[in-house]
Design an enzyme around this catalytic site. Structure first.
Site, PDB file in Angstrom:
ATOM      1  N   TYR A 272       0.852  -1.182   0.000  1.00 38.76           N
ATOM      2  CA  TYR A 272       0.000   0.000   0.000  1.00 38.76           C
ATOM      3  C   TYR A 272       0.889   1.233   0.000  1.00 38.76           C
ATOM      4  CZ  TYR A 272      -3.534  -3.363   1.554  1.00 38.76           C
ATOM      5  OH  TYR A 272      -4.374  -4.442   1.648  1.00 38.76           O
ATOM      6  N   HIS A 278      -6.398   0.447  -1.010  1.00 36.78           N
ATOM      7  CA  HIS A 278      -6.177  -0.777  -1.762  1.00 36.78           C
ATOM      8  C   HIS A 278      -4.702  -0.878  -2.145  1.00 36.78           C
ATOM      9  CE1 HIS A 278     -10.484  -1.482  -2.081  1.00 36.78           C
ATOM     10  NE2 HIS A 278     -10.624  -0.220  -2.427  1.00 36.78           N
ATOM     11  N   LYS A 309      -3.002  -4.945 -10.030  1.00 33.48           N
ATOM     12  CA  LYS A 309      -1.783  -4.560  -9.326  1.00 33.48           C
ATOM     13  C   LYS A 309      -0.586  -4.676 -10.269  1.00 33.48           C
ATOM     14  CE  LYS A 309      -3.728  -6.585  -5.125  1.00 33.48           C
ATOM     15  NZ  LYS A 309      -4.531  -5.416  -4.768  1.00 33.48           N
TER      16      LYS A 309
END
Length: 331
Positions: A272, A278, A309
Site C-alpha cells: 500500500y 487498496h 496490481k
C-alpha cells in the site's frame, strides 16, 4: 527482386536499395543491400524477393538450424505485420516508431526474444534494461510459447518512489508467541501505521517480518530476549527466505510504503502506498543473482493484472534493492 545467399546473409544488388529507402529493410552497401536471415526469409515469404537456388522451404530449413532463429523470425514477422520497421539490434531487435524508418526516424523499442522456458537472471536483465534507458529506449521482452504464440512484456527497473518519510513508531514491549510476538501496547500502533493483527482490543500480534523490522529500528523490546537475539536465530529455522524478505520489507517501510503478506496471491507482499485503501503492488523478494523461468514470471504478471496490481520482483543486492517490474503490453 533477385538475391543470392552469402553465408549467413542474403545479398541484393543496388536495386535492393529501394527496399531500404521505402521500408527500412537491410543494410545498404556500395554493392547493394545486405539482409539478415530474418529479413530475407520474411521477404521471400511475402514474394518480394527470390534467392538464387533457394526456396522458402530450403531457407527456413537452413536458417532454423541456428539456436533461437525461429523465435526471432516469428517476432520479426509479427512486428512487420503490425506496421513497424524492425532491424537487428543490441539485444535481438530494435524497432522504430510506427510510420518511421532509418534516416527519417528513430528507434523506440529494444526487444529481447526468449522462450517460455528460458531462465531470467534478474541481475543481467536489470543491466539490459538500464542500458536501454540510457539510450532512451523502451526495453521489451518477447516471449514465444510452445505453440509459437507471442507475449510482449514492458520491463522497468525504476526504484519505488518515496511516498513520504517513514512514520515515527513509539517503543513497545512484547512477549514471544512462536516466531510472532504479542504486545498490549495497542495504542502505539494506530490504524494508519498498519502493524499487526488484533487478537482482541487489548492484544496485537506482530508477524515475524514486522518483529524483525521493529527490532532493527530499536522500537521493540521482548521480555526475556531484550536484544532479540533468540528470535532472530529462530525465525530462519522456519523461513528459508527470511533474509531477502526482511531486507525488502525494511526498504519498503523506509520509503513510506506499507507491506502486508500476499500469501493468497502466491507472493511475499502486497504493498500500500501512503494512505490508499487498496494495495497497488505485488512484490516478491529474491536473493542476489536470482533466476526464474519465464513461465513463472508470466503466471505472476497475469495474476497481478487480474487483481489490478503491478508485479515487481525485488532482488536484495548488497548495494540496495533492485526492483524489476513486468507488465504485459500490446505493441
Amino acid at each position: 527482386m533477385k538475391a543470392r545467399r552469402d553465408g549467413t546473409t542474403v545479398v541484393l544488388g543496388k536495386d535492393g536499395h529501394a527496399l531500404y529507402d521505402q521500408s527500412g529493410y537491410g543494410r545498404k552497401t556500395d554493392e547493394g543491400l545486405t539482409l539478415s536471415p530474418e529479413e530475407a526469409l520474411y521477404l521471400v515469404l511475402k514474394n518480394k524477393i527470390t534467392v538464387a537456388g533457394e526456396s522458402f522451404e530450403s531457407l527456413i530449413s537452413e536458417f532454423s538450424s541456428r539456436p533461437g532463429f525461429m523465435r526471432r523470425f516469428l517476432v520479426y514477422r509479427d512486428m512487420r505485420e503490425r506496421g513497424y520497421v524492425i532491424l537487428p539490434g543490441p539485444q535481438d531487435f530494435r524497432v522504430f516508431r510506427r510510420g518511421e524508418r532509418p534516416g527519417t526516424g528513430r528507434t523506440n523499442f529494444l526487444i529481447r526474444v526468449l522462450s517460455e522456458r528460458d531462465l531470467i537472471t534478474f541481475r543481467d536483465l536489470a543491466g539490459e534494461v538500464e542500458s536501454a534507458v540510457h539510450m532512451r529506449k523502451q526495453f521489451v521482452l518477447a516471449a514465444v510459447d510452445d505453440e509459437d504464440e507471442l507475449t510482449y512484456y514492458d520491463v522497468k527497473t525504476d526504484l519505488l518512489k518515496e511516498t513520504g518519510p517513514a512514520p515515527e513508531i513509539p517503543k513497545v514491549t512484547a512477549i514471544r508467541a512462536g516466531n510472532s510476538v504479542i504486545t498490549q501496547d495497542t495504542e502505539a500502533f494506530p490504524d494508519s501505521l498498519w502493524f499487526g493483527t488484533k487478537l482482541d482490543t487489548a492484544h496485537l500480534m506482530l508477524s515475524p517480518m514486522e518483529t524483525l523490522y521493529l527490532l532493527d529500528t530499536g522500537c521493540l523490546t521482548l521480555a526475556g530476549d531484550e536484544n532479540g537475539e533468540v528470535i532472530r536465530n529462530d525465525i530462519p529455522k522456519e523461513d528459508a527466505e527470511w533474509k531477502e524478505k526482511s531486507q525488502v520489507y525494511r526498504y519498503l517501510r523506509s520509503q513510506g510504503h506499507v507491506p502486508r503478506t500476499a500469501y493468497k496471491f502466491g507472493h511475499h507482499f502486497r504493498v500500500y502506498s501512503g494512505e490508499k485503501k487498496h494495495s497497488e503492488l505485488l512484490v516478491h523478494a529474491l536473493p542476489p543473482n536470482a533466476s526464474l523461468p519465464m513461465s513463472v514470471i508470466s503466471r505472476s504478471v497475469r495474476l497481478a493484472h487480474s487483481v489490478r496490481k503491478k508485479m515487481l520482483f525485488a532482488c536484495a543486492e548488497q548495494n540496495g534493492i533492485e526492483f524489476v517490474e513486468f507488465a504485459r503490453i500490446k505493441l
